[in-house]
Design a protein around this motif. Structure first.
Motif, short mmCIF file in Angstrom:
data_model
loop_
_atom_site.label_atom_id
_atom_site.label_comp_id
_atom_site.label_asym_id
_atom_site.label_seq_id
_atom_site.Cartn_x
_atom_site.Cartn_y
_atom_site.Cartn_z
N LYS A 3 0.83 -1.21 0.00
CA LYS A 3 0.00 0.00 0.00
C LYS A 3 0.87 1.26 0.00
CE LYS A 3 -3.42 -0.03 2.87
NZ LYS A 3 -4.17 0.06 4.15
N LEU A 4 2.03 1.19 0.67
CA LEU A 4 2.92 2.34 0.70
C LEU A 4 3.43 2.68 -0.69
CD1 LEU A 4 5.00 1.84 3.92
CD2 LEU A 4 3.77 3.89 3.27
N GLN A 5 3.81 1.64 -1.45
CA GLN A 5 4.28 1.88 -2.81
C GLN A 5 3.17 2.50 -3.65
OE1 GLN A 5 7.30 1.58 -3.36
NE2 GLN A 5 8.13 0.11 -1.90
N ASP A 6 1.94 2.00 -3.49
CA ASP A 6 0.80 2.58 -4.22
C ASP A 6 0.58 4.02 -3.82
OD1 ASP A 6 0.43 0.15 -5.43
OD2 ASP A 6 -1.10 -0.53 -4.00
N SER A 179 12.33 12.91 1.03
CA SER A 179 12.28 12.77 2.49
C SER A 179 10.94 12.17 2.89
CB SER A 179 12.46 14.15 3.15
OG SER A 179 12.11 14.10 4.52
N PRO A 180 10.92 11.34 3.96
CA PRO A 180 9.64 10.79 4.44
C PRO A 180 8.85 11.81 5.26
CG PRO A 180 11.42 10.02 5.84
CD PRO A 180 12.06 10.80 4.72
N TYR A 181 9.38 13.02 5.40
CA TYR A 181 8.80 14.04 6.28
C TYR A 181 7.32 14.27 5.98
CZ TYR A 181 8.34 18.63 8.56
OH TYR A 181 7.93 19.69 9.33
N VAL A 182 6.98 14.49 4.71
CA VAL A 182 5.60 14.77 4.32
C VAL A 182 4.77 13.48 4.33
CG1 VAL A 182 4.08 15.64 2.51
CG2 VAL A 182 6.29 16.77 2.95
N LYS A 183 5.31 12.44 3.72
CA LYS A 183 4.57 11.17 3.62
C LYS A 183 4.24 10.58 5.00
CE LYS A 183 6.26 9.68 -0.93
NZ LYS A 183 7.16 10.81 -1.27
N PHE A 184 5.16 10.73 5.95
CA PHE A 184 4.93 10.20 7.29
C PHE A 184 3.66 10.79 7.89
CE2 PHE A 184 5.36 11.02 11.86
CZ PHE A 184 5.44 9.72 12.35
N ALA A 421 4.51 2.93 9.28
CA ALA A 421 5.34 4.12 9.44
C ALA A 421 6.82 3.75 9.48
CB ALA A 421 4.93 4.85 10.72
N LYS A 422 7.15 2.66 10.16
CA LYS A 422 8.55 2.22 10.23
C LYS A 422 9.03 1.76 8.86
CE LYS A 422 8.56 0.90 15.11
NZ LYS A 422 8.70 -0.20 16.10
N PHE A 423 8.17 1.09 8.13
CA PHE A 423 8.55 0.65 6.80
C PHE A 423 8.79 1.84 5.87
CE2 PHE A 423 7.30 -0.68 2.46
CZ PHE A 423 8.29 -1.62 2.23
N LEU A 424 7.94 2.86 5.99
CA LEU A 424 8.10 4.07 5.19
C LEU A 424 9.45 4.72 5.46
CD1 LEU A 424 6.98 6.34 3.35
CD2 LEU A 424 6.00 7.37 5.40
N ALA A 425 9.82 4.85 6.73
CA ALA A 425 11.10 5.48 7.08
C ALA A 425 12.27 4.68 6.52
CB ALA A 425 11.22 5.60 8.59
N SER A 426 12.12 3.36 6.46
CA SER A 426 13.21 2.50 5.97
C SER A 426 13.44 2.66 4.47
CB SER A 426 12.90 1.04 6.30
OG SER A 426 11.83 0.54 5.49
N LEU A 427 12.48 3.23 3.75
CA LEU A 427 12.62 3.41 2.31
C LEU A 427 13.55 4.56 1.94
CD1 LEU A 427 8.90 2.94 1.15
CD2 LEU A 427 10.74 1.25 1.13
N PHE A 428 13.89 5.39 2.93
CA PHE A 428 14.70 6.58 2.67
C PHE A 428 16.08 6.41 3.31
CE2 PHE A 428 10.37 7.83 2.15
CZ PHE A 428 10.38 8.75 1.10
N GLY A 430 19.75 7.35 5.06
CA GLY A 430 20.13 8.17 6.20
C GLY A 430 19.67 7.61 7.53
N GLY A 431 19.51 8.50 8.49
CA GLY A 431 19.22 8.09 9.85
C GLY A 431 17.78 8.25 10.28
N TYR A 432 16.83 8.09 9.36
CA TYR A 432 15.42 8.20 9.72
C TYR A 432 14.97 6.96 10.50
CZ TYR A 432 14.90 12.04 6.36
OH TYR A 432 15.01 13.23 5.68
N TRP A 433 14.16 7.16 11.51
CA TRP A 433 13.54 6.06 12.23
C TRP A 433 12.28 6.57 12.92
CZ3 TRP A 433 13.54 5.96 17.80
CH2 TRP A 433 14.26 6.99 18.40
N VAL A 434 11.43 5.67 13.36
CA VAL A 434 10.15 6.03 13.95
C VAL A 434 10.11 5.61 15.42
CG1 VAL A 434 7.66 5.62 13.91
CG2 VAL A 434 8.90 5.92 11.77
N GLN A 435 9.74 6.54 16.25
CA GLN A 435 9.62 6.28 17.69
C GLN A 435 8.15 6.16 18.07
OE1 GLN A 435 10.55 9.58 20.41
NE2 GLN A 435 11.68 8.13 21.70
N ASN A 436 7.81 5.08 18.74
CA ASN A 436 6.46 4.89 19.25
C ASN A 436 6.50 4.99 20.76
OD1 ASN A 436 3.74 4.14 19.59
ND2 ASN A 436 4.28 1.98 19.72
#
Length: 463
Positions: A3-6, A179-184, A421-428, A430-436
């Protein structure tokens, strides 16, 4: 995760219709330590000493021969020369970061002589040709400009630069692709909407900051795949006349997209002056409130406007309220926070954000990075510093945070939302990661949180 790719493909189609900087650039233990504070006091003391010495040595005693030989203009020029030489010697060896922090301290202390000297020195250092190739130095220049506007203590003199709409759209596209900034923010919010409206046929979203509407095509596709969904209605909030035309264009594009996938869609817009404007709004069966604020690519919205929006939708009892916030502004909920403390957090925050963007660009795409700095990042820094309250009363009101949320309670994110959300960050890169953490989902860059999504429900109802 397909779904993320779509999602990425759908948004792109709709739209077309070690690092140079790091969070460690500004170490926590070096910004507000005793050494820098003592250095600031030393500069102030020595400046006062120089002023005193120059005044006595130049003026002399009444009737002295020196006084007779120097005119008032010559005396003033000599004093300024001595002061400038003293300031130059004292500031010459200080680092850019130290100068920024001392400038913030001088602005907060309303020491106009010292703040002017530091700002002038920063401008000289950062305007040199070789410094323009350093992303952190370009960032520091924005902060220097922000200190200048803050030092003149006249908010009405600061006017946010206005970029051309075509530049905004083109730059936004670069930002959301690299950047995942907007998509996140968009994807996490949309997933929450899908989960909250399971089994509902008619869905109505009130959008506080619709921008170009790119958030909604992927949601339409997901809703269209449901057998029971009849329609989606989006009501965009209008806060000023200047954005009205852009909102209308976004609505037109959304309608065209809905027609292309044969999905029933309605678009409205509602001017918002007070929370009473919501009384005439027909909410419909399932209401969702979507509030994105203080984001890099979103025009500024005052806390008063945010409060008005939340107060207004509270009366309509939305099924969920989605809040997307720039993490920096969470710190301002403490009434005792000083301007220096806020300035320090702002430097950390935007350095991390800039660092994350630098990591996404190669050397051949320097122009794209500078365009993001010009259209979004620089304007956001200037606006952030100008918003910090000057009076104690303003600070108290600002520090109360969102008391308007007292009728809501936050809920935890679903496992599906967290995983995506974690999968999305992994597509970019650098040092992006998601904190829950608790009820917040936060996109981070290395050790610094960038933007946070939270979901709220009315206390009077249960999910």
């Amino acid at each position: 995760m397909a779904k993320l790719q779509d999602y990425i493909l759908e948004t792109e189609c709709f739209f077309h219709g070690e690092d140079p900087i790091s969070a460690k650039t500004i170490p926590d233990d070096e910004i507000l330590d005793n050494e820098n504070q003592e250095r600031l006091l030393q500069i102030e003391t020595e400046l006062m000493d120089f002023a005193s010495i120059s005044q006595h040595s130049v003026s002399g005693s009444p009737g002295s021969s020196l006084e007779k030989e120097l005119s008032p203009g010559m005396v003033k020029a000599t004093e300024e020369k001595v002061l400038n030489e003293a300031q130059g010697e004292l500031i010459e060896e200080t680092s850019i970061t130290d100068l920024l922090m001392m400038g913030a301290e001088a602005v907060e202390a309303r020491n106009h002589v010292l703040s002017s000297a530091i700002i002038a020195k920063l401008n000289n250092l950062l305007s040199e040709g070789e410094n323009c190739d350093n992303p952190f130095h370009r960032l520091a220049l924005f902060f220097t400009q922000g200190l200048f506007y803050k030092s003149i203590d006249a908010p009405d003199k600061f006017q946010e630069p206005v970029a051309k709409q075509e530049d905004i759209l083109a730059t936004f596209q670069v930002l959301q692709e690299l950047s995942p900034y907007v998509k996140f923010a968009h994807f996490t919010a949309n997933q929450a909407i899908l989960e909250a409206t399971e089994g509902d046929a008619e869905i109505h979203v009130i959008d506080f900051n619709i921008m170009d509407g790119i958030q909604w095509p992927p949601l339409m596709v997901d809703l269209a795949s449901r057998k029971n969904v009849v329609s989606l209605r989006v009501t965009a909030i209008i806060t000023d006349w200047e954005t009205s035309v852009n909102v209308q264009q976004a609505g037109r594009r959304l309608k065209e997209f809905a027609e292309s996938i044969h999905f029933q869609f309605t678009f409205d817009q509602m001017p918002m002056m007070t929370d009473k404007n919501f009384q005439s709004l027909e909410a419909g069966h399932t209401l969702i409130a979507n509030c994105m604020m203080h984001q890099l690519h979103i025009p500024k919205r005052s806390r008063l406007l945010v409060k008005t929006f939340i107060d207004g939708v509270t009366k309509l009892s939305p099924k969920i309220l989605i809040l997307v916030e720039e993490e920096l502004f969470n710190f301002t909920r403490t009434p005792s926070m000083s301007f220096v403390e806020f300035f320090c957090e702002a430097v950390h925050h935007y350095t991390a954000l800039s660092d994350s963007l630098v990591s996404s660009f190669c050397k051949n795409s320097e122009a794209g990075l500078r365009q993001i700095e010009k259209v979004f990042l620089g304007i956001r820094i200037l606006d952030t510093l100008s918003q910090f309250p000057s009076s104690d009363e303003e600070k108290m009101q600002w520090g109360k945070g969102y008391d308007c949320l007292r009728e809501f309670k936050p809920i935890t994110m679903s496992f599906c939302n967290i995983s995506q959300a974690k999968f999305l960050a992994s597509l970019f890169r650098g040092g992006y990661w998601v904190q829950n953490e608790k009820w917040k989902l936060t996109l981070c860059w290395k050790s610094r949180p960038l933007t946070t999504v939270s979901i709220w429900v009315p206390i009077s109802t249960s999910r």
